[in-house]
Write an enzyme that holds these catalytic residues in place. Structure first.
Site, mmCIF file in Angstrom:
data_model
loop_
_atom_site.group_PDB
_atom_site.id
_atom_site.type_symbol
_atom_site.label_atom_id
_atom_site.label_comp_id
_atom_site.label_asym_id
_atom_site.label_seq_id
_atom_site.Cartn_x
_atom_site.Cartn_y
_atom_site.Cartn_z
ATOM 1 N N GLU A 1 20.032 -27.990 -14.188
ATOM 2 C CA GLU A 1 20.482 -29.248 -14.804
ATOM 3 C C GLU A 1 21.529 -29.926 -13.917
ATOM 4 O OE1 GLU A 1 20.463 -26.308 -16.181
ATOM 5 O OE2 GLU A 1 18.943 -26.420 -17.748
ATOM 6 N N GLU B 1 0.897 -0.374 -8.644
ATOM 7 C CA GLU B 1 -0.203 -0.303 -7.661
ATOM 8 C C GLU B 1 -0.615 1.151 -7.501
ATOM 9 O OE1 GLU B 1 -0.779 -2.792 -4.311
ATOM 10 O OE2 GLU B 1 1.169 -3.739 -4.574
ATOM 11 N N LEU C 1 -1.978 7.879 -12.937
ATOM 12 C CA LEU C 1 -0.734 7.255 -13.401
ATOM 13 C C LEU C 1 -1.035 5.990 -14.210
ATOM 14 C CD1 LEU C 1 2.307 7.244 -13.511
ATOM 15 C CD2 LEU C 1 2.385 6.239 -11.221
ATOM 16 N N GLY D 1 -2.706 4.879 -8.612
ATOM 17 C CA GLY D 1 -4.071 5.350 -8.809
ATOM 18 C C GLY D 1 -4.364 5.541 -10.298
ATOM 19 N N GLY D 2 -5.585 6.081 -10.554
ATOM 20 C CA GLY D 2 -6.085 6.156 -11.925
ATOM 21 C C GLY D 2 -5.279 7.045 -12.871
ATOM 22 N N ARG E 1 3.340 -9.278 -5.300
ATOM 23 C CA ARG E 1 4.490 -8.410 -4.994
ATOM 24 C C ARG E 1 5.767 -9.237 -4.919
ATOM 25 N NH1 ARG E 1 1.965 -4.584 -0.155
ATOM 26 N NH2 ARG E 1 0.588 -3.340 -1.475
ATOM 27 N N ALA F 1 -3.567 5.459 -16.159
ATOM 28 C CA ALA F 1 -3.973 5.847 -17.525
ATOM 29 C C ALA F 1 -2.752 6.245 -18.335
ATOM 30 C CB ALA F 1 -4.961 7.009 -17.456
ATOM 31 N N LEU G 1 3.952 -1.327 0.811
ATOM 32 C CA LEU G 1 4.302 -2.034 -0.429
ATOM 33 C C LEU G 1 5.276 -3.186 -0.207
ATOM 34 C CD1 LEU G 1 4.588 1.025 -2.860
ATOM 35 C CD2 LEU G 1 2.572 -0.329 -2.314
HETATM 36 N N1 AOF Z 1 -7.236 -0.478 -0.952
HETATM 37 C C1 AOF Z 1 -6.765 -1.654 -1.443
HETATM 38 C C2 AOF Z 1 -5.497 -1.729 -2.078
HETATM 39 N N2 AOF Z 1 -4.721 -0.622 -2.272
HETATM 40 C C3 AOF Z 1 -3.287 -0.701 -2.578
HETATM 41 O O1 AOF Z 1 -2.545 -1.184 -1.478
HETATM 42 C C4 AOF Z 1 -1.617 -0.187 -1.027
HETATM 43 C C5 AOF Z 1 -1.459 -0.255 0.446
HETATM 44 O O2 AOF Z 1 -1.015 -1.528 0.810
HETATM 45 P P1 AOF Z 1 0.214 -1.730 1.829
HETATM 46 O O3 AOF Z 1 1.427 -1.361 1.101
HETATM 47 O O4 AOF Z 1 0.179 -3.190 2.120
HETATM 48 O O5 AOF Z 1 0.041 -0.814 2.980
HETATM 49 C C6 AOF Z 1 -2.225 1.098 -1.513
HETATM 50 O O6 AOF Z 1 -1.337 2.124 -1.653
HETATM 51 C C7 AOF Z 1 -2.786 0.689 -2.855
HETATM 52 O O7 AOF Z 1 -1.770 0.629 -3.820
HETATM 53 N N3 AOF Z 1 -5.083 -2.940 -2.530
HETATM 54 C C8 AOF Z 1 -5.825 -4.071 -2.374
HETATM 55 O O8 AOF Z 1 -5.417 -5.152 -2.810
HETATM 56 N N4 AOF Z 1 -7.031 -3.991 -1.763
HETATM 57 C C9 AOF Z 1 -7.543 -2.848 -1.294
HETATM 58 O O9 AOF Z 1 -8.646 -2.848 -0.744
#
Ligand code: AOF
Length: 630
Positions: A117, A362, A367, A364-365, A258, A369, A278
């Site tokens: 503002e 980001e 965690l 895997g499956g 991100r 779930a 990441l």
């Molecule tokens: N393979 C895959 C992904 N995988 C995700 O990206 C992480 C690696 O990215 P970086 O941190 O940039 O090295 C990996 O640990 C996983 O969480 N992401 C995607 O958008 N597309 C992809 O095909």
């Protein structure tokens, strides 16, 4: 100061136990919640589709279409600094003259910077007289100084259109009431203006501050689960190889996601398998913290996440896990936080308390779930690549949820489909946008302290984030101070944090130290100042003055004394707490803050109490006042 030695003990006793929901029947919970909030979803489902209602007669004088286009413009503006403003909300302001021309606009750059503002009023100048201000969200008067409201009133604005009320109950309605009491006409979308198109504009305002809204309702950060999978539902080949499933365009989109998040979380499996970085590599954006959740700490010694040159990493683990590895991580500068029972909900509650607004999962499956089952995931972003990899043992994005019939499947809400290069991005909510409307106090109702805030019977005042009640006690509050340098020349610092961080490098002849002080002074926000100061201290310990540990308390005290001397409303706020123990509720800073369980030394709280006592004439001055009035 007699109370202080027992402070840690008292604090420990009154910190409430957070009871985690262990109910795994997530589908049932989701259904109940969806039913309860069906009304709340009105903006998404369009319940007003058959009628256009306009409650106030005043509104008829103004063009709905123009109002709504400017409120959307304010929302878009506010989103420009997404990621940087956290933990503050995104604020935008557009000022339009009576003839409908845009006279000025502005948005909050970061916590502790000039309000939207104020910037918009400055840009519009004299053209503010009789103009309308469009605000995507009601300003929060965190510091009792009515900065945003005063800027609008003093500039001569006569009407304000507000997208949504402030979601935090201790702030909600205050600015709207203040503006009305100053004679402005205030129209709030969904209250004073109602129609289907008003609801759509209101939704645009909700969307730019979703993390705050979910966080306010659920007391965990807004969590987004993101994954990339092949058309046959695999996130890697059977070998574990996953680089890459989605296209470059999609991965760039992930960098943006991100950049909007406070932190990215992965599990031990992802770390071992992918060695991810990441980071947000789309240039100039905000860099989220990296979090690794690992029960056993069976993690590699060489890993990209242990490289803290760009951004830090926090490892959360089970209490007592691999102490030697914990020591190794500490030697690298990686923070380790132990939990009695490591689970997504407790971890998210912890990061909520630490002030995080949004987390990108980001993982895997397995965690994923577990996070979905514990109800902490709010939104899903699934990138689907038109590829087939096959493989009986190739992993999929979500592990075991304990469901046996398709009727149990979780339905996403408000689903969007978007083509990104060759891939399809499917996104939607797992939990409806919380309805904060029923808790809005009516106009004549006196505002009360949020009943959901844990009721402490003892007179302890906790403060931490600048939006909290007593948030002005935070060093990140936007109150500039003027302090003398080594040659007794006065310089202005944008906040206590700027001054404190810069002092680390004072008196060092190395030009890099001088440069660092200048950079910190110019930092656009207290967060930026803190980041620069901490990073330089970690990377170049030789630039830190050798007496820093012995002088830092005095540096802080002088800065606080200046701040609380020159701002009368802050002085009154501090004196109004007489008789109460002040605790900086930082769960991770064990020196300035109180810690997670009261184990912190709470030096910031102590210094404020000491200052209060000095102002009240109960104790002698601990240091002479050297600051100038601004
Ligand atoms: N393979 C895959 C992904 N995988 C995700 O990206 C992480 C690696 O990215 P970086 O941190 O940039 O090295 C990996 O640990 C996983 O969480 N992401 C995607 O958008 N597309 C992809 O095909």
């Amino acid at each position: 100061m007699g109370i202080l030695p027992c402070l840690a003990l008292v604090y420990k006793k009154i910190v409430p136990l957070i009871i985690s929901s262990k109910d795994n029947n997530y589908k049932a919970q989701q259904q109940i919640q969806q039913e309860n909030t069906r009304m709340a979803l009105s903006f998404a489902l369009g319940p007003y589709s058959s009628s256009v209602i306009c409650r106030t007669t005043n509104i008829n004088k103004h063009s709905h279409a123009q109002d709504l286009s400017y409120i959307r413009r304010a929302a878009d503006l506010s989103d420009k600094s997404a990621g940087f403003t956290s933990p503050h909300p995104n604020f935008g302001c557009v000022i339009a003259t009576r003839s409908g021309e845009v006279a000025g606009e502005g948005y909050l750059y970061a916590q502790g910077t000039k309000p939207a503002e104020g910037l918009a009023v400055e840009a519009a100048g004299e053209r503010c007289r009789g103009a309308t201000a469009y605000l995507n969200m009601e300003p929060g008067d965190c510091h009792w100084d009515h900065t945003a409201v005063s800027a609008l009133v003093q500039a001569g604005i006569t009407r304000a259109v507000v997208g949504i009320r402030h979601p935090l109950q201790h702030l909600r309605g205050n600015a709207i009431r203040a503006l009305r009491s100053q004679g402005l006409q205030v129209d709030v979308l969904g209250e004073d203006m109602q129609s289907k198109i008003v609801e759509e504009a209101r939704k645009a305002c909700l969307l730019v501050n979703l993390p705050l809204i979910y966080r306010a309702a659920s007391r965990v950060p807004f969590s987004v689960l993101k994954y990339a999978m092949t058309l046959d539902g695999k996130i890697a080949a059977s070998s574990g190889h996953a680089a890459w499933i989605s296209s470059k365009l999609s991965r760039n989109r992930v960098f943006e996601l991100r950049g909007r998040s406070d932190a990215i979380i992965v599990g031990g499996n992802t770390m071992r398998r992918d060695d991810p970085r990441l980071t947000a590599r789309h240039g100039g954006g905000h860099m989220p913290i990296r979090i690794v959740m690992s029960q056993t700490l069976d993690l590699p010694k060489e890993a990209n996440l242990w490289d803290l040159s760009e951004v830090s990493t926090i490892v959360v683990t089970q209490r007592g896990a691999r102490r030697s590895f914990q020591r190794f991580l500490a030697s690298k500068g990686v923070e380790v936080v132990e939990f009695d029972i490591l689970n997504p909900r407790d971890v998210m509650e912890y990061f909520h308390d630490r002030g995080y607004l949004s987390i990108l999962w980001e993982c895997g499956g397995t965690l994923a779930a577990s996070a979905i089952s514990s109800g902490v995931i709010h939104k899903v972003f699934a990138f689907v690549a038109p590829k087939i990899i096959g493989g009986k043992n190739a992993p999929s994005p979500v592990g075991e949820l304990g469901m046996v019939e398709m009727s149990q499947a979780l339905d996403l809400i408000d689903v969007c489909f978007e083509q990104v290069g060759p891939d399809m991005l499917i996104s939607g909510f797992l939990q409806p946008i919380p309805d904060l409307t029923p808790t809005i106090p009516s106009e004549d109702e006196t505002f009360a302290i949020d009943p959901t805030v844990i009721p402490f019977e003892s007179s302890i005042i906790f403060f931490y984030k600048t939006w909290d009640p007593y948030g002005a006690f935070s060093n990140f509050s936007p109150h500039p101070i003027q302090m003398p340098d080594e040659d007794s020349n006065y310089a202005t610092w944008s906040s206590v944090e700027h001054y404190y961080q810069a002092n680390k490098f004072l008196g060092i002849s190395n030009p890099m130290a001088q440069d660092c002080i200048e950079q910190i002074k110019l930092a656009k926000s207290p967060e930026e100042a803190a980041r620069m100061g901490r990073l330089t201290q970690r990377r170049h310990p030789n630039l830190v003055r050798s007496d820093w540990e012995s002088v830092k308390i005095d540096v802080m005290y002088r800065a606080l004394k200046c701040k609380f001397s020159i701002y009368p409303h802050l002085n009154s706020m501090l004196l109004s707490t007489a008789g109460s123990v002040l605790v900086e509720a930082s769960p991770h800073d064990l020196f300035w803050g109180g810690g997670r369980d009261g184990e912190g030394l709470n030096y910031l709280g102590r210094l404020l109490m000491q200052l209060r006592s000095e102002f009240l004439g109960e104790s002698p001055a601990a240091s002479e006042s050297t600051c100038l009035a601004l």
